[in-house]
Scaffold this motif. Structure first.
Motif, PDB file in Angstrom:
ATOM      1  N   HIS A   1     -14.952   0.146  -9.527  1.00 31.94           N
ATOM      2  CA  HIS A   1     -14.868  -0.966  -8.578  1.00 31.94           C
ATOM      3  C   HIS A   1     -15.134  -2.296  -9.282  1.00 31.94           C
ATOM      4  O   HIS A   1     -14.397  -3.279  -9.082  1.00 31.94           O
TER       5      HIS A   1
ATOM      6  N   ALA B   1      -0.628  -3.084  -7.393  1.00 32.51           N
ATOM      7  CA  ALA B   1      -1.450  -4.123  -6.783  1.00 32.51           C
ATOM      8  C   ALA B   1      -2.869  -3.620  -6.541  1.00 32.51           C
ATOM      9  O   ALA B   1      -3.822  -4.393  -6.518  1.00 32.51           O
ATOM     10  N   SER B   2      -3.004  -2.308  -6.363  1.00 29.59           N
ATOM     11  CA  SER B   2      -4.308  -1.697  -6.118  1.00 29.59           C
ATOM     12  C   SER B   2      -4.231  -0.213  -6.468  1.00 29.59           C
ATOM     13  O   SER B   2      -3.149   0.323  -6.713  1.00 29.59           O
TER      14      SER B   2
ATOM     15  N   ASN C   1       0.813  -1.225   0.000  1.00 23.12           N
ATOM     16  CA  ASN C   1       0.000   0.000   0.000  1.00 23.12           C
ATOM     17  C   ASN C   1       0.843   1.270   0.000  1.00 23.12           C
ATOM     18  O   ASN C   1       0.421   2.319   0.491  1.00 23.12           O
TER      19      ASN C   1
ATOM     20  N   ILE D   1      -7.136  -5.900  -9.960  1.00 20.80           N
ATOM     21  CA  ILE D   1      -6.441  -4.771  -9.325  1.00 20.80           C
ATOM     22  C   ILE D   1      -7.506  -3.985  -8.568  1.00 20.80           C
ATOM     23  O   ILE D   1      -8.322  -3.294  -9.162  1.00 20.80           O
ATOM     24  N   GLU D   2      -7.494  -4.115  -7.263  1.00 20.68           N
ATOM     25  CA  GLU D   2      -8.601  -3.611  -6.441  1.00 20.68           C
ATOM     26  C   GLU D   2      -8.621  -2.090  -6.363  1.00 20.68           C
ATOM     27  O   GLU D   2      -7.588  -1.445  -6.185  1.00 20.68           O
ATOM     28  N   LEU D   3      -9.828  -1.541  -6.489  1.00 25.15           N
ATOM     29  CA  LEU D   3     -10.048  -0.136  -6.172  1.00 25.15           C
ATOM     30  C   LEU D   3     -10.286  -0.067  -4.663  1.00 25.15           C
ATOM     31  O   LEU D   3     -11.327  -0.501  -4.173  1.00 25.15           O
ATOM     32  N   LEU D   4      -9.314   0.441  -3.926  1.00 28.55           N
ATOM     33  CA  LEU D   4      -9.420   0.469  -2.463  1.00 28.55           C
ATOM     34  C   LEU D   4     -10.396   1.526  -1.986  1.00 28.55           C
ATOM     35  O   LEU D   4     -11.076   1.341  -0.971  1.00 28.55           O
TER      36      LEU D   4
ATOM     37  N   TYR E   1      -6.823   1.349 -15.591  1.00 28.51           N
ATOM     38  CA  TYR E   1      -6.243   0.038 -15.283  1.00 28.51           C
ATOM     39  C   TYR E   1      -5.109  -0.337 -16.238  1.00 28.51           C
ATOM     40  O   TYR E   1      -4.241  -1.127 -15.881  1.00 28.51           O
TER      41      TYR E   1
ATOM     42  N   GLY F   1     -12.195  -3.230 -11.544  1.00 35.34           N
ATOM     43  CA  GLY F   1     -11.055  -3.691 -10.758  1.00 35.34           C
ATOM     44  C   GLY F   1     -11.205  -5.124 -10.307  1.00 35.34           C
ATOM     45  O   GLY F   1     -10.230  -5.892 -10.285  1.00 35.34           O
TER      46      GLY F   1
END
Length: 230
Positions: free
Chosen positions: A200, A173-174, A140, A208-211, A164, A203
């Motif tokens: 979201h 990673a995010s 992070n 690849i996550e949208l935090l 993306y 992702g």
């Protein structure tokens, strides 16, 4: 036999020699070729150190390719023996360690507040809406920050594929998205909610996550994740 003999460093005016220019003007003023020439120190009987440096760059096509060069690959270049190759590899390793040190000290985002703290000083003062993406590594830590577009937010402008694609390029990673409301009111609009949902979902598909999607107001922020919009 060449009509124009190779110009040696000793034939170059002293003020224009790489080492002297570095001392006088700073390392930033030198080209890649000149910086390599300083590391190699000398050329051969047939060519100057500048010409040798140029051949090194041509051989590896791009300076970045030197990062992964081996001793065997460097010494395969005519005019470079073990000593010169060792000098180059030592400089490359120092650069790698300095880069790693920079990575280790990168800003880490553990909460929406961390993201807002990172972005608010710049974004809360903007007179237009800016849509910004933070690309994060597995720890992070912020790898890269990029403004995707400037203007009123709507779902047709924010393309998940553009965001993306950059995330893949950066080996992220995010991601965390953010945009500001020049009015100072951070309350999300219907467009903000729609964009968040699209990003979201994309992702989740890509992996690849949208935090979070953080909206920046006048010294205030709203986390779309905390509000339950993702």
């Amino acid at each position: 036999m060449t009509l124009f003999p190779e110009l040696k460093i000793r034939d170059v005016h002293e003020a224009d020699r790489p080492r002297e220019r570095l001392i006088r003007q700073g390392s930033q003023s030198l080209s890649n070729q000149e910086l390599l020439a300083i590391l190699l120190r000398t050329g051969t009987k047939e060519e100057s150190v500048l010409a040798l440096s140029n051949r090194v760059l041509i051989n590896f096509e791009k300076l970045h390719a030197l990062k992964h060069a081996t001793l065997e690959e460097i010494t395969s270049i005519k005019g470079i023996g073990d000593a010169k190759a060792a000098q180059l590899l030592a400089a490359i390793e120092l650069g790698r360690r300095l880069a790693q040190k920079e990575i280790d000290s990168r800003y880490t985002i553990r909460s929406p507040e961390d993201a807002a703290t990172f972005l608010m000083p710049e974004m809360s003062a903007l007179n237009q809406e800016h849509f910004v993406v933070l690309f994060l590594n597995v720890k992070n830590q912020v790898l890269h920050k990029q403004t995707i577009f400037i203007g009123s937010l709507n779902a047709s402008i924010v393309h998940p594929r553009e965001i993306y694609r950059e995330a893949v390029k950066r080996s992220a990673a995010s991601i965390i998205c953010a945009h500001n409301h020049p009015s100072g009111n951070a309350t999300p609009s219907p467009e903000d909610i729609e964009v968040t949902e699209r990003l979201h979902e994309a992702g989740l598909i890509i992996g690849i996550e949208l935090l979070d999607h953080v909206i920046i107001g006048d010294h205030q922020y709203i986390s779309m994740k905390e509000k339950g919009y993702m």
